[in-house]
Design an enzyme around this catalytic site. Structure first.
Site, PDB file in Angstrom:
ATOM      1  N   SER A 196      -8.997   1.141   8.122  1.00 32.00           N
ATOM      2  CA  SER A 196      -8.718   0.392   9.510  1.00 32.00           C
ATOM      3  C   SER A 196      -7.462  -0.361   9.419  1.00 32.00           C
ATOM      4  O   SER A 196      -6.915  -1.068  10.223  1.00 32.00           O
ATOM      5  CB  SER A 196     -10.027  -0.190   9.960  1.00 32.00           C
ATOM      6  OG  SER A 196     -10.152  -1.322   8.934  1.00 32.00           O
ATOM      7  N   GLY A 199     -16.008 -14.105   0.169  1.00 30.83           N
ATOM      8  CA  GLY A 199     -16.331 -12.771  -0.240  1.00 30.83           C
ATOM      9  C   GLY A 199     -16.067 -12.546  -1.623  1.00 30.83           C
ATOM     10  O   GLY A 199     -15.163 -11.911  -1.946  1.00 30.83           O
ATOM     11  N   GLU A 205      -9.243 -14.062  -4.155  1.00 32.54           N
ATOM     12  CA  GLU A 205      -9.801 -13.432  -3.222  1.00 32.54           C
ATOM     13  C   GLU A 205     -10.433 -14.603  -2.098  1.00 32.54           C
ATOM     14  O   GLU A 205     -10.423 -15.755  -2.515  1.00 32.54           O
ATOM     15  CB  GLU A 205     -11.210 -12.635  -3.657  1.00 32.54           C
ATOM     16  CG  GLU A 205     -12.087 -13.421  -4.408  1.00 32.54           C
ATOM     17  CD  GLU A 205     -13.088 -12.427  -4.956  1.00 32.54           C
ATOM     18  OE1 GLU A 205     -13.166 -11.225  -4.796  1.00 32.54           O
ATOM     19  OE2 GLU A 205     -13.996 -12.987  -5.884  1.00 32.54           O
ATOM     20  N   SER A 245       1.092  -9.631  -0.491  1.00 35.93           N
ATOM     21  CA  SER A 245       0.667  -8.419  -0.364  1.00 35.93           C
ATOM     22  C   SER A 245       1.060  -7.508   1.032  1.00 35.93           C
ATOM     23  O   SER A 245       1.295  -6.553   0.898  1.00 35.93           O
ATOM     24  CB  SER A 245      -0.759  -8.032  -0.682  1.00 35.93           C
ATOM     25  OG  SER A 245      -1.615  -8.947   0.218  1.00 35.93           O
ATOM     26  N   ASP A 273     -16.799 -10.958  -4.443  1.00 34.32           N
ATOM     27  CA  ASP A 273     -17.370 -10.097  -5.161  1.00 34.32           C
ATOM     28  C   ASP A 273     -16.743  -9.978  -6.543  1.00 34.32           C
ATOM     29  O   ASP A 273     -17.385  -9.568  -7.605  1.00 34.32           O
ATOM     30  CB  ASP A 273     -17.366  -8.609  -4.688  1.00 34.32           C
ATOM     31  CG  ASP A 273     -16.021  -8.552  -4.223  1.00 34.32           C
ATOM     32  OD1 ASP A 273     -15.273  -9.302  -3.805  1.00 34.32           O
ATOM     33  OD2 ASP A 273     -15.402  -7.040  -3.945  1.00 34.32           O
ATOM     34  N   LYS A 326       0.651  -1.256  -0.106  1.00 35.18           N
ATOM     35  CA  LYS A 326       0.087   0.191   0.011  1.00 35.18           C
ATOM     36  C   LYS A 326       0.892   1.224   0.041  1.00 35.18           C
ATOM     37  O   LYS A 326       0.288   2.282  -0.506  1.00 35.18           O
ATOM     38  CB  LYS A 326      -1.067  -0.047   1.109  1.00 35.18           C
ATOM     39  CG  LYS A 326      -2.139  -1.241   1.249  1.00 35.18           C
ATOM     40  CD  LYS A 326      -3.205  -0.405   0.386  1.00 35.18           C
ATOM     41  CE  LYS A 326      -4.333  -1.525   0.381  1.00 35.18           C
ATOM     42  NZ  LYS A 326      -5.380  -0.893  -0.584  1.00 35.18           N
TER      43      LYS A 326
END
Lengths: 312, 312
Positions: B69, B198, B194, B294, B200, B47
């Site tokens: 968060s 979840g 993923e 990651s 998506d 990030k």
């Protein structure tokens, strides 16, 4: 005895074979603190350096015998498989299943003995005799100690000469090789760190001669030695400036710090130098400090257990 | 949209600022498996790349606001402190104390909101308005996505072009940037991973358009998104070949493997690619596979808890 040229010769033998582990810094630890993470070494510990240096000096296809329940066993097994030596490792029957499996995984023959009734040195000697094999000792050997010193050599080459070098001490192979090369390059101070529960080196320094102690309980299983090795003592008693100790709880704190801030797994024995610097037992402030992190062979479940409040 | 030149421009911005994390291999994982461990990145996750690329494009002394968060909060705080921007981070009141402390430790202002009654995007917009600040979004931004893609660029530069690149998908910034540069360099196949709980992205690929889901329970807190981000979707729906899923138990197994064999700490979200390859969900055998790890921001106590049999 060994000299800096022995460490340099070992570095040439290990070139392209051992990992050249990086030098790691952390803002939280402070500006001048440099870590040499040998947990990222092949086999998970610096022990690969000495074992490979020793075994590669033997005739091709030689048979070797080693006794160890820990990192030396895996190092000898791995080095032998790379060199084409035939390795037999004597391990206690209560060695962790993961270590037995790892040692066999590297292609070594494993011979089990009873830790409580068997004399492992005598069994190893008989085994070596029977197999016409060479014993690869864990630390009391010039090629082993010179090999281990290459970790310090790389640190000083990659990060520059430090003021203070901090090294774990068990049998003393690592500190003997490290102090030899470090003092030749101008490092001012070499400090050894051992568990408070088993301070054979500290007592030996105080007495000016090798002192043997009973093996006591500590989580630093790699440093649970009775007494300094003879060759390591001969070298380190001349070149090492001080021996300090850390508690098991301080090791666990350092392991937690390495986990959370450095994202690195280090075993209790590997954490003693980091613990000594974090606790101020080895003071910072007089110049850069290099710390050798000796290994990272700790099972995840054991790590979880060590972090639980009851064991700290 | 973004193109490969945007990722290369981000790489120039990040040169000497972001860590060039190493490429790691493991005999146990197999010959052609190459890991890019962004857990060793500044702030403990990839990030930092996007946040720094974005914030460095703003006028000197700019004010920025971010809501997160997790790793994005720390990335924005750290990048801002390096660039001299004034960062305010909106965090839920139940964010882990360690993450609050780390974010404040990088010098950011932290504003707390109630996760259950507050709409964080509305609060962030009001805060940005009040402070005359720019919002730094976690993924739906071309400079953010281009910055994240530099992790893949480094992997392909350092290890050579791989056959398959495996990347975690949450909001999609990382996979958008990674697929953009990877496909331009000739990577045959880009696979997103993923949490099974979840999916998506998988549902969106099946539908051919963005599908929003309820956020479900998974240990991969960094990948708990409702829906693909708009820009990431526009890029990834063109360039990504497949989305696969892994279970929480498979992530824990991969975390244990990384701990014991690689001596690396990876967080659940960071482990999904490694899990997919280890479980054969992404098949090996058609050429080298690159896996982006990651991040590694998981507290030691949380790690211990995840390993306990009841939670696996």
């Amino acid at each position: 005895m060994i000299g800096p040229e022995d460490v340099r010769a070992a570095a040439r033998v290990l070139d392209g074979v051992a990992h050249r582990t990086p030098v790691i810094t952390s803002r939280t630890l402070g500006e001048g603190v440099l870590l040499k993470p040998e947990n990222l070494q092949r086999g998970g510990a610096f022990k690969f350096r000495g074992a490979y240096n020793k075994i590669s000096s033997l005739p091709h296809g030689a048979r070797v015998v080693a006794f160890s329940s820990g990192n030396h066993a895996q190092a000898v097994a791995l080095a032998s498989s790379l060199i084409g030596a035939d390795a037999t490792i004597l391990m206690p029957e209560d060695a962790p299943a993961s270590k037995l499996a790892a040692t066999r995984g590297y292609g070594a023959n494993v011979v089990i003995y009873d830790r409580y009734t068997g004399d492992r040195e005598a069994i190893a000697a008989a085994l070596a005799d029977e197999l016409d094999a060479e014993i690869v000792p864990p630390y009391d050997d010039p090629l082993i100690a010179a090999g281990q010193g290459t970790a310090a050599l790389e640190l000083l080459e990659d990060a520059g000469v430090v003021d203070t070098l901090v090294v774990p001490v068990g049998g003393g192979g690592l500190i003997a090789g490290s102090a030899t090369i470090a003092k030749s390059l101008g490092v001012r101070r070499v400090v050894g760190v051992e568990p408070a529960a088993g301070n054979d080196w500290q007592q030996s320094f105080a007495a000016g001669e090798i002192v043997a102690i009973d093996v006591t309980r500590t989580i630093a299983d790699g440093l649970q030695t009775h007494a300094p090795g003879k060759l390591p003592w001969a070298v380190a008693s001349q070149l090492v400036d001080e021996i300090v100790t850390v508690t098991d709880a301080q090791m666990v704190d350092a392991m937690r710090f390495a986990f959370e801030r450095l994202k690195l797994v280090i075993e209790p024995s590997g954490a003693v130098g980091l613990a000594a610097v974090r606790e101020g037992i080895v003071p910072t402030g007089s110049g850069p400090i290099g710390i050798v992190i000796s290994g990272g062979n700790v099972a995840a479940d054991r790590f979880a257990q060590l972090l639980a409040p009851s064991s700290a």
